[in-house]
Design an enzyme around this catalytic site. Structure first.
Site, PDB file in Angstrom:
ATOM      1  N   LYS A  97      -7.384   0.750  13.395  1.00 27.59           N
ATOM      2  CA  LYS A  97      -6.494   1.140  12.369  1.00 27.59           C
ATOM      3  C   LYS A  97      -5.524   0.033  12.219  1.00 27.59           C
ATOM      4  CE  LYS A  97      -3.598   4.473  14.238  1.00 27.59           C
ATOM      5  NZ  LYS A  97      -2.255   4.061  14.153  1.00 27.59           N
ATOM      6  N   ARG A 120       3.310  11.172  14.682  1.00 25.37           N
ATOM      7  CA  ARG A 120       2.240  11.302  15.709  1.00 25.37           C
ATOM      8  C   ARG A 120       2.277  12.954  16.041  1.00 25.37           C
ATOM      9  NH1 ARG A 120       0.686   7.200  18.241  1.00 25.37           N
ATOM     10  NH2 ARG A 120       1.859   5.434  18.325  1.00 25.37           N
ATOM     11  N   ARG A 150     -15.556  -4.338  25.903  1.00 24.97           N
ATOM     12  CA  ARG A 150     -14.852  -5.690  25.798  1.00 24.97           C
ATOM     13  C   ARG A 150     -14.767  -6.263  27.143  1.00 24.97           C
ATOM     14  NH1 ARG A 150     -10.297  -5.201  21.683  1.00 24.97           N
ATOM     15  NH2 ARG A 150      -8.802  -5.394  23.560  1.00 24.97           N
ATOM     16  N   ARG A 189     -10.532  -5.110  31.280  1.00 25.44           N
ATOM     17  CA  ARG A 189      -9.185  -4.680  31.520  1.00 25.44           C
ATOM     18  C   ARG A 189      -9.202  -3.176  31.756  1.00 25.44           C
ATOM     19  NH1 ARG A 189      -6.060  -5.715  26.327  1.00 25.44           N
ATOM     20  NH2 ARG A 189      -4.820  -4.096  27.531  1.00 25.44           N
ATOM     21  N   ARG A 201      -7.456   8.578  26.913  1.00 22.73           N
ATOM     22  CA  ARG A 201      -6.657   8.351  25.590  1.00 22.73           C
ATOM     23  C   ARG A 201      -7.301   9.098  24.436  1.00 22.73           C
ATOM     24  NH1 ARG A 201      -7.094   2.243  24.941  1.00 22.73           N
ATOM     25  NH2 ARG A 201      -5.989   2.300  23.100  1.00 22.73           N
TER      26      ARG A 201
END
Ligand SMILES: [Zn+2]
Length: 216
Positions: free
Chosen positions: A13, A88, A127, A159, A170
């Site tokens: 985004k 939001r 990642r 991470r 999330r």
């Protein structure tokens, strides 16, 4: 053009916001940037926000809304803007609508970046971050088989933010908040969805095509 960009974590985004805004010659207004500008500029709202953040509390909606209002009142935002990170939720969307009515304008379009959950998990959970230079590698896209950084020889790690569990959580939070927001804008008849899978340039291209009926 006055536009809002929504999309799940991992949809790219931030990058799309930048490209689309620059293609349309409108400012990209993200809540993160507004926060930083107010805090570093030492505005009253910035000081207030900082008090909450220093205590580890969430900055209240009223403070965020006041910052957005200030930003949208600036001269560069008079002919259009791209909002990223706000609204939001539905209450914020209703406040934004009223705010723009007061300014005598309205949103033209809400662009939703649509990515399948499994694709987001694949993108983010693949990642690996270098513990030495911070560079990010991807197990699929960079065909990374070992856990050694090709740039500096440092050790790569995953991470916590990139762990599958965290990503799925999330995504759930996003769906809970955003599904009602998306229906709100669908009812307002200003929602346009764009497939956000594939290379960045292709997604931008699709977004620009979807927006073309609304540009002069
Ligand atoms: Zn490295």
């Amino acid at each position: 053009m006055r536009l809002v960009l929504v999309g799940p974590p991992g949809a790219g985004k931030g990058t799309q916001a930048q490209y689309i805004a620059s293609n349309l010659s409108i400012p990209k207004i993200s809540t993160g940037d507004i926060f930083r500008a107010n805090v570093s500029g030492g505005t009253e709202l910035g000081k207030l926000a900082k008090e909450y953040m220093d205590r580890g509390d969430l900055v209240p909606d009223e403070v965020t809304i006041a910052m957005v209002r200030d930003r949208l009142s600036e001269s560069d935002a008079q002919d259009g803007f791209l909002l990223d990170g706000f609204p939001r939720n539905v209450p914020q969307a209703e406040i934004l609508k009223k705010m723009l009515e007061e300014f005598g304008v309205a949103l033209d379009i809400v662009l939703e970046l649509v990515v399948d959950d499994e694709e987001v998990v694949r993108r983010l959970a693949g990642r690996r971050t270098c513990s030495q230079c911070g560079r990010i590698w991807h197990v699929d896209f960079d065909d990374k088989k070992d856990d050694i950084c090709d740039a500096c020889g440092g050790r790569l790690y995953q991470r916590d933010d990139d762990k599958e569990e965290t990503i799925r959580h999330r995504l759930e939070v996003y769906q809970e908040q955003t599904a009602p927001l998306v229906s709100f804008y669908a009812q307002e008849r200003i929602l346009v969805g764009v497939d956000a899978t594939g290379p960045v340039e292709e997604v931008t291209q699709r977004a620009m095509e979807a927006l073309s009926p609304y540009t002069d």
